[in-house]
Design a protein around this motif. Structure first.
Motif, short mmCIF file in Angstrom:
data_model
loop_
_atom_site.label_atom_id
_atom_site.label_comp_id
_atom_site.label_asym_id
_atom_site.label_seq_id
_atom_site.Cartn_x
_atom_site.Cartn_y
_atom_site.Cartn_z
N THR A 11 -21.74 -12.04 -3.01
CA THR A 11 -23.15 -12.40 -2.79
C THR A 11 -23.30 -13.31 -1.58
N GLN A 12 -24.44 -13.17 -0.91
CA GLN A 12 -24.72 -13.99 0.25
C GLN A 12 -24.70 -15.48 -0.11
N GLY A 13 -24.04 -16.28 0.72
CA GLY A 13 -24.03 -17.71 0.51
C GLY A 13 -23.03 -18.18 -0.53
N GLN A 14 -22.14 -17.31 -0.97
CA GLN A 14 -21.13 -17.72 -1.94
C GLN A 14 -20.25 -18.82 -1.32
N VAL A 15 -19.56 -19.55 -2.16
CA VAL A 15 -18.66 -20.59 -1.67
C VAL A 15 -17.59 -19.93 -0.80
N PRO A 16 -17.42 -20.39 0.45
CA PRO A 16 -16.45 -19.76 1.35
C PRO A 16 -15.04 -19.82 0.77
N LYS A 17 -14.30 -18.76 1.01
CA LYS A 17 -12.92 -18.71 0.57
C LYS A 17 -12.01 -18.63 1.79
N GLU A 18 -10.87 -19.22 1.67
CA GLU A 18 -9.88 -19.14 2.74
C GLU A 18 -9.21 -17.78 2.66
N ILE A 19 -9.56 -16.89 3.57
CA ILE A 19 -8.99 -15.55 3.58
C ILE A 19 -7.80 -15.55 4.53
N PRO A 20 -6.61 -15.29 4.04
CA PRO A 20 -5.43 -15.34 4.91
C PRO A 20 -5.51 -14.28 6.00
N ILE A 21 -5.12 -14.68 7.19
CA ILE A 21 -5.13 -13.76 8.34
C ILE A 21 -3.73 -13.22 8.61
N GLY A 22 -2.73 -14.07 8.44
CA GLY A 22 -1.36 -13.64 8.66
C GLY A 22 -1.17 -13.12 10.08
N ASN A 23 -0.56 -11.94 10.18
CA ASN A 23 -0.33 -11.32 11.49
C ASN A 23 -1.38 -10.27 11.82
N SER A 24 -2.52 -10.34 11.17
CA SER A 24 -3.57 -9.35 11.39
C SER A 24 -4.01 -9.35 12.86
N PRO A 25 -4.30 -8.17 13.40
CA PRO A 25 -4.78 -8.09 14.79
C PRO A 25 -6.13 -8.79 14.91
N PHE A 26 -6.35 -9.42 16.06
CA PHE A 26 -7.65 -10.06 16.28
C PHE A 26 -8.04 -9.97 17.74
N LEU A 27 -9.35 -10.07 17.98
CA LEU A 27 -9.91 -10.13 19.32
C LEU A 27 -10.50 -11.52 19.53
#
Length: 249
Positions: free
Chosen positions: A49-65
């Motif tokens: 749901t919109q505005g939910q308590v933010p969670k720390e989503i692990p990024i690891g070695n995921s590609p990013f820009l």
């Protein structure tokens, strides 16, 4: 606390959420040419749901820009066979055409995100696999990570989305995925070995399993600094306002 959406944006987002609820769990039938459900497709919905308590989503070695230390992080969970994912990445497929026709204010998220924020060092876009539409989704996700070994993840990522031709119909077979690498002048021996041995398949499966713990039930699913943006293939303006709200904190 900053409001993420203006009243108008909330209305627009609501329309898209209602539309996308037809796709919850990924394979409820829907035909883009008709209001009547007929053909299977991917889901542009997440169960958060919109505005939910933010969670720390692990990024690891995921590609990013973007810059690694950009002040705002946008995470996209995606499936390479999902036509909505291709559309939000700017591929002018049937979904893209339908969205623009039905919602004139709709714009694809990723090209605009690059122009407005990523290229200016203000946003980091992280791609996470939510590979749930079948074998070819897994094969494509693995192949993209093989391309990352040669520093061409995003070029290959774009090629895959441009190559979609229906779910598990052979467009993203191992042979065709190897062909895409040739187009990008990758080292064929290294790439083909990585694809044939499915070097990153377990990593893809782990990412998919992990995504479910954050409420992801379909694709594309976006999070801005850990906050879910419901509705999937929403207009770019919805994501933009979420980014602006985070930037002011």
């Amino acid at each position: 606390m900053q409001k993420i959406l203006t009243p108008l944006a909330i209305i627009i987002a609501g329309l898209f959420i209602a539309f996308s609820n037809l796709y919850v769990s990924g394979k409820l039938p829907f035909n883009l040419k008709s209001a009547a459900p007929k053909a299977p497709s991917a889901s542009p919905t997440i169960g958060a749901t919109q505005g939910q308590v933010p969670k720390e989503i692990p990024i690891g070695n995921s590609p990013f820009l973007g810059k690694s230390d950009a002040p705002v992080t946008v995470i996209e969970f995606s499936d390479f066979q999902c036509p909505f994912c291709a559309a939000v990445n700017g591929v002018k497929n049937e979904v893209y055409t339908k969205m623009v026709a039905d919602y004139p204010s709709w714009e694809p998220i990723i090209p605009n995100l690059k122009k407005d924020y990523i290229d200016r060092g203000l946003v980091k876009l992280v791609y996470r696999d939510f590979s749930f539409l079948g074998e070819e989704s897994d094969l494509a996700a693995n192949a993209a990570l093989c391309a990352a070994d040669q520093s061409k993840y995003w070029q290959y990522h774009d090629k895959i989305f441009e190559s979609q031709k229906g779910e598990n119909q052979g467009a993203l077979s191992q042979e065709n995925l190897k062909g895409l690498a040739v187009q990008l002048s990758l080292d064929s021996d290294k790439f083909n070995k990585c694809v044939s041995e499915k070097t990153y398949l377990q990593e893809v499966k782990d990412s998919t399993s992990n995504a479910r713990t954050y409420g992801v039930a379909g694709t594309p699913a976006f999070f801005v600094n850990g906050k879910a943006i419901p509705g999937g293939a929403v207009p770019y303006s919805v994501v933009k306002q979420a980014i602006e709200a985070e930037s002011k904190k």
